[in-house]
Structures are given as C-alpha cells and as structure tokens.
Scaffold this active site. Sequence first.
Site, mmCIF file in Angstrom:
data_model
loop_
_atom_site.group_PDB
_atom_site.id
_atom_site.type_symbol
_atom_site.label_atom_id
_atom_site.label_comp_id
_atom_site.label_asym_id
_atom_site.label_seq_id
_atom_site.Cartn_x
_atom_site.Cartn_y
_atom_site.Cartn_z
ATOM 1 N N ARG A 113 32.703 31.628 20.730
ATOM 2 C CA ARG A 113 33.209 32.993 18.916
ATOM 3 C C ARG A 113 30.812 32.720 19.065
ATOM 4 N NH1 ARG A 113 36.167 34.552 20.597
ATOM 5 N NH2 ARG A 113 38.935 34.538 19.284
ATOM 6 N N HIS A 167 32.536 40.249 25.600
ATOM 7 C CA HIS A 167 33.276 40.245 25.651
ATOM 8 C C HIS A 167 34.521 39.823 26.639
ATOM 9 C CE1 HIS A 167 35.387 37.408 21.863
ATOM 10 N NE2 HIS A 167 35.697 36.977 22.566
ATOM 11 N N GLU A 198 29.326 41.437 17.078
ATOM 12 C CA GLU A 198 30.587 42.135 17.661
ATOM 13 C C GLU A 198 30.185 43.717 17.458
ATOM 14 O OE1 GLU A 198 33.387 40.290 20.218
ATOM 15 O OE2 GLU A 198 31.970 38.445 20.388
HETATM 16 C C1 DGY Z 1 40.280 34.680 22.322
HETATM 17 O O1 DGY Z 1 41.239 34.876 22.529
HETATM 18 O O2 DGY Z 1 40.353 33.811 21.104
HETATM 19 C C2 DGY Z 1 38.900 35.217 22.906
HETATM 20 O O3 DGY Z 1 38.414 35.568 22.668
HETATM 21 C C3 DGY Z 1 40.080 36.720 23.341
HETATM 22 O O4 DGY Z 1 41.045 36.431 24.252
#
Ligand code: DGY
Length: 326
Positions: free
Chosen positions: A240, A287, A269
Amino acid sequence: MERPKVFITRQIPQEGIDLLQRVADVDVNPVDAPLPKSKLLEAAAKYDGIIGLLTDKIDSEFFEAGTNLKGYANYAVGFDNIDVAEATRRKVPVSNTPGVLTDATAECAWALIFAVARRVVESDKVMRSGKWDGWGPMQFIGGDIMGKTLGIVGAGRIGTAMALMSRGFGMKVIYTSSSGRRNGVLDAELHAELVPFEELLKRSDFISLHTPLTPDTKHLFDSSAFSLMKDTAYIVNTARGPVINEADLVTALKTGQIAGAGLDVYEKEPAMAPGLAGLDNAVVLPHIGSATVSSRTNMSTLAARNLIAMLRGKKPETCLNPELFD
Ligand code: DGY
C-alpha cells in the site's frame, strides 16, 4: 422468497457476477470509474449486499446508511479501506480475498525489481525514441540481482511467495516480523534470517514491501529509513502506498541516497508525489499487482461466494470479523 438485491461498485470479471446472479438480483455500476461516495451511500441504503473495491471507503457513514445490509465483500486482499471495528459493532460481516492473488502480486514485485535494477523502462524509452546509436560500453549500467540480499518487510502470504521466488537468484533473504514470530517456511526453505527493521534497512540490496497498511506501518519508510539504506539499494512496493512517505522517497531518489524504486502503489492514488514522474530511477505501475486473468477471476468468484454466504447469514470463507459467527 424474495431474491436479495446485490450491488457491485464497478465491473469485475463476469464469473463472480454469474455466481451471484443464480441467487440474487445483481446491479453493477455502469460507469467504469470509482463510485462517488454519495452513490456508495445510496447503494448501502438500497441493497442487501455489496461487493466493493479498495477505492470504496467502507466507513461509519457507509454502515450508518446500510441499515439492512447483510454483508460487504471487498474485492481485494488489503482491507485498509474498511472500518472493520465499526462493521463488527454494527454486526455486519465483511470479507476480503486473500490467497488468490498471492503469486500474481509476488511476480509483480519481481517485475519491478528487474525493471528498476536493469533500467528496463529507461532503455525501452530510448529505443522507441529512435535515439539509440548502437551498443555502448557505458550505457544503461544497472544493479546486479544474483547473490544479493533481499529484505522482506511483511513476510505474510505474498512476502513469503516473493521471497521463495528468489531461489533462482541465490539471494540471501532477511525479513522483519511485527509479531516477532519467525516464518517457518522462509527459515526452512531459504535459511532466511529474522532481523530488526534497522538491520534490514542497512543490509538489504533490495527491499520488497508486503506489509498491510496500519497506523504502525504508515510512513514506515521515511527520510530516516532511507538514510539507513545503502546508496546502491532498491525499494519495491506492491503493498500500500502510504507505507512509504512518497515526498521523502522522491528526495532519496533525487539525491542518490538510494539507487531506485519500483512502485505499484501510491500514497494518494491515482496521483503521484510531485517529482516522481520525472525520475528515471523510479519505475511506476498503475496498481496492477493482482492483474492477471486467474487472479482477477478468482477474486471475483471468492468475493461472490463470500457475499452469497453472508446473504444467507453464514460465515464467509474469508471473513474479517469471524467473531460475529461465534
Ligand atoms: C489488493 O487485493 O489488496 C490489491 O491491492 C488489489 O488487488
């Protein structure tokens, strides 16, 4: 008996929608863009169950609006977008999609390592520009990967898979653990070392982030962390964005405090921190960690099965508040 009504906040692979349509009336947001908050709250008030994305804030306002909501299924493994404590307080089960995107995300971290260390994107740009004038001994010299030290921050499912993929490169693997617990798989398979965070910063040639975003991991990587890293080291983030202070990262990359960064996620984002886009020693992806056919298909069917269970008052397979079913 009346069929439950389900809303999906953005188009997802059809396989999950097909599963849901067998048991529920399903509406999908027709606009291929994040759902505005007002529409999300309207949906919470109107539907029995919702599948949402990491871009949907599933907070107290959402649960306040969703007085008849029987469940919320996140189409993501990360769930920092959900106020799980509030869901539990309101007795609304919530779920995520662990396990089905592990390899895809680990592979994406490797794609970033190769791309940033071997300057793949920069080199590709030069080829396309027509400016390449032939082989040169000093062109695009990058970092080695074979035999280097890989530091894993967050040795859970994805961090473990990513580390195991290093076997082909004979890397030394070190990792941190917020719980202090050793990772039996990494220890047995790779003779990995559990080390304190500062030691990981100082020893790693590549650092790969796989920790969830929590108040403790927000800005874990800031100017003081970068100052402890080798100036030849690279950092890769497929977890993240806010785990890294992006403004501090831009400074570290500009001043040569670290060699490079490969990012799939960002603090705010879809924006990037000012200056990041202009840096050749940063590789930036939109992402896409889980963006493979099988991962996205399995995320959609797992989210659907989770929601169907919740609509029936049953515990979903991957429940974030299982205590509701004790
Ligand atoms: C998640 O699943 O947390 C990713 O960031 C997106 O697939």
